[in-house]
Scaffold this active site. Structure first.
Site, PDB file in Angstrom:
ATOM      1  N   ILE B 162       0.910  -1.152   0.000  1.00 20.23           N
ATOM      2  CA  ILE B 162       0.000   0.000   0.000  1.00 20.23           C
ATOM      3  C   ILE B 162       0.945   1.197   0.000  1.00 20.23           C
ATOM      4  O   ILE B 162       1.694   1.419   0.943  1.00 20.23           O
ATOM      5  CB  ILE B 162      -0.954   0.003   1.214  1.00 20.23           C
ATOM      6  CG1 ILE B 162      -1.976  -1.133   1.043  1.00 20.23           C
ATOM      7  CG2 ILE B 162      -1.648   1.356   1.330  1.00 20.23           C
ATOM      8  CD1 ILE B 162      -3.062  -1.177   2.083  1.00 20.23           C
ATOM      9  N   PRO B 163       0.943   1.937  -1.125  1.00 22.21           N
ATOM     10  CA  PRO B 163       2.057   2.870  -1.395  1.00 22.21           C
ATOM     11  C   PRO B 163       1.978   4.184  -0.636  1.00 22.21           C
ATOM     12  O   PRO B 163       1.789   5.239  -1.240  1.00 22.21           O
ATOM     13  CB  PRO B 163       1.929   3.090  -2.905  1.00 22.21           C
ATOM     14  CG  PRO B 163       0.459   2.949  -3.165  1.00 22.21           C
ATOM     15  CD  PRO B 163      -0.060   1.935  -2.191  1.00 22.21           C
ATOM     16  N   CYS B 164       2.188   4.140   0.672  1.00 23.61           N
ATOM     17  CA  CYS B 164       2.131   5.391   1.434  1.00 23.61           C
ATOM     18  C   CYS B 164       3.297   6.308   1.075  1.00 23.61           C
ATOM     19  O   CYS B 164       3.269   7.494   1.394  1.00 23.61           O
ATOM     20  CB  CYS B 164       2.073   5.120   2.931  1.00 23.61           C
ATOM     21  SG  CYS B 164       3.415   4.118   3.531  1.00 23.61           S
ATOM     22  N   HIS B 165       4.304   5.741   0.378  1.00 26.50           N
ATOM     23  CA  HIS B 165       5.408   6.616  -0.058  1.00 26.50           C
ATOM     24  C   HIS B 165       4.949   7.582  -1.155  1.00 26.50           C
ATOM     25  O   HIS B 165       5.640   8.534  -1.473  1.00 26.50           O
ATOM     26  CB  HIS B 165       6.590   5.771  -0.563  1.00 26.50           C
ATOM     27  CG  HIS B 165       6.257   4.875  -1.728  1.00 26.50           C
ATOM     28  ND1 HIS B 165       5.615   3.668  -1.572  1.00 26.50           N
ATOM     29  CD2 HIS B 165       6.442   5.026  -3.059  1.00 26.50           C
ATOM     30  CE1 HIS B 165       5.455   3.109  -2.770  1.00 26.50           C
ATOM     31  NE2 HIS B 165       5.933   3.914  -3.686  1.00 26.50           N
ATOM     32  N   ARG B 166       3.754   7.322  -1.721  1.00 21.37           N
ATOM     33  CA  ARG B 166       3.248   8.221  -2.775  1.00 21.37           C
ATOM     34  C   ARG B 166       2.412   9.364  -2.196  1.00 21.37           C
ATOM     35  O   ARG B 166       1.751  10.092  -2.936  1.00 21.37           O
ATOM     36  CB  ARG B 166       2.401   7.431  -3.784  1.00 21.37           C
ATOM     37  CG  ARG B 166       3.231   6.424  -4.575  1.00 21.37           C
ATOM     38  CD  ARG B 166       2.420   5.626  -5.570  1.00 21.37           C
ATOM     39  NE  ARG B 166       3.170   4.433  -5.968  1.00 21.37           N
ATOM     40  CZ  ARG B 166       2.626   3.251  -6.227  1.00 21.37           C
ATOM     41  NH1 ARG B 166       1.314   3.091  -6.153  1.00 21.37           N
ATOM     42  NH2 ARG B 166       3.382   2.225  -6.556  1.00 21.37           N
TER      43      ARG B 166
END
Lengths: 181, 258
Positions: B162-166
């Site tokens: 789940i791309p929380c880096h985005r």
């Protein structure tokens, strides 16, 4: 821990108490399933399935219903059902090998081999009993259920369960006597 | 020779102990315990834990250390295994390769409703694109909960997947990351984003890009913004600026409630 405390714990905290439910009853379920199925691996499957189903069922019961559960007969209702389904599907697929104890690689000591030969012999003897007699004899004398518990697990009356056991034992004595002639 | 007493004694002797595997297998099948393995992640090896409902954790090995440390910090009992089940492994590889969740099941059942909504919304952000915290807050119907969104993402149990880096700061700065800002930047770089360029743009106060041929404005990393040629590229400092200039928000990246 008494069974009353276990139902109470299951009612208030299903997940916290569930592993203890498995620990408390797995030997009994497995011992009975060993007689009702044809081999260890089936017995293990039945034991696992019983607890997995019990866990799911508990999730749908409200706490009052869980508190009122008679755990041992309740689990056996599920286990007997699993045994029946397993035997039925085995009957339908006879190509599945009826695995025998002798094929179990874990048997490496003479004692174990004797114990397993014993299991196999009793399974043959018990096969001569009617279904309800076999169930009642195994549940009462191998697993240790009371007549009341057998009656709750099978849905047959207590007095019928008692006579199932009595007749089953009588039949076993005849069979053993015949073996010895 | 079998006297009556022998018979019942013999029957009682047929009692056996259940195999030791029964309890473990039952607990595994009822999703009581998670299993975990080490897989190759985008920034090196990572611990991945799962149960019958889906993946429950994804953590860089570097960030946690030994397996024992991972087990201790994992919220549930975790049993080590060699590899994930084939199907899960396939979808996991797919997710790591494409940067999209796809059909990889994630078990968010032990996570609160707000955090679940935040994570589900975050999973919609395509690879190579970034959104501000405020975007998630608005999209899930809690425009005021920007800080709470930050907290929820900071506790993402499955970062990368789940791309929380985005998700970046509303002012355009790349911002914090649970495993350090450098990892966030390197994850974005792998997806073709230049963090320095993003921050330089933000440094000039530019938060939105529009095209004067379509009259539509986007977040700078929206796939529609990236296609705008320099000749038609218009920069905006805020949604209000763009609206005043007669532009409408993009329906794909939704920089403002359309």
């Amino acid at each position: 821990m008494t069974l009353d405390t276990l139902t109470e714990r299951l009612a208030s905290n299903r997940d916290g108490a569930f592993p203890d439910l498995v620990r408390s009853f797995q030997d009994g379920i497995y011992s009975g399933a060993l007689q009702f199925t044809r081999n260890r691996s089936d017995a293990e499957d039945v034991t696992q399935d019983t607890f997995v189903r019990a866990y799911r069922a508990l999730g749908t019961y409200d706490p009052e219903r869980i508190r009122d559960l008679q755990l041992r007969p309740w689990l056996w209702t599920i286990a007997l059902n699993r045994c029946r389904n397993l035997l039925r599907s085995r009957a339908r697929h006879p190509e599945d090998p009826p695995v025998d104890e002798h094929r179990d690689r874990s048997i490496d000591t003479a004692t174990e081999a004797t114990a397993n030969a014993d299991l196999a012999m009793w399974r043959v003897r018990l096969a001569f009993l009617s279904g309800p007699q076999r169930t009642a004899v195994v549940l009462h004398h191998v697993v240790g259920l009371t007549y009341e518990e057998i009656s709750q697990a099978t849905g047959r009356s207590q007095s019928t369960s008692r006579s199932d056991v009595r007749r089953g034992l009588a039949r076993l004595r005849t069979i053993i006597a015949e073996e010895e002639q | 020779m079998s006297r009556p007493d022998d018979l019942t004694e013999n029957l009682a002797s047929l009692r056996r102990s259940a195999p030791k595997t029964v309890l473990d297998d039952v607990l595994r099948r009822t999703d009581f315990v998670d299993e975990y393995a080490v897989v190759e992640g985008p920034t090196g090896p990572a611990y991945v834990a799962w149960n019958g409902r889906g993946v429950t954790a994804f953590v860089p090995v570097d960030a946690v250390g030994e397996a024992g440390d991972f087990e201790r910090r994992h919220p549930r009992t975790a049993i080590p295994t060699d590899t994930p089940p084939a199907r899960l492994e396939k979808h996991l590889e797919q997710t790591l390769h494409t940067g999209r969740l796809g059909r990889l099941p994630i078990d968010l059942s032990s996570i609160g409703e707000f955090q679940r909504k935040v994570l589900e919304k975050c999973a919609e952000i395509p690879p190579g694109e970034i959104r501000p915290y405020g975007w998630i807050a608005r999209e899930i119907g809690n425009p005021g909960a920007v800080r709470a969104v930050g907290t929820a993402l900071g506790r993402n149990p499955v970062p990368v997947l789940i791309p929380c880096h985005r998700v970046v700061r509303t002012d355009g700065k790349i911002g914090n990351y649970a495993y350090g800002s450098p990892m966030k930047r390197s994850l974005l770089q792998r997806e073709g984003i230049d963090p320095d360029e993003i921050e330089a743009l933000a440094g000039r106060g530019i938060r939105l890009i529009g095209s004067d041929t379509t009259g539509i404005y986007c977040y700078p990393t929206c796939r529609h913004a990236r296609g705008i040629s320099d000749a038609h590229r218009v920069e905006f400092r805020s949604e209000a600026d763009a609206e005043t200039a007669g532009f409408r928000p993009c329906k794909v990246c939704r920089p403002a409630a359309a």
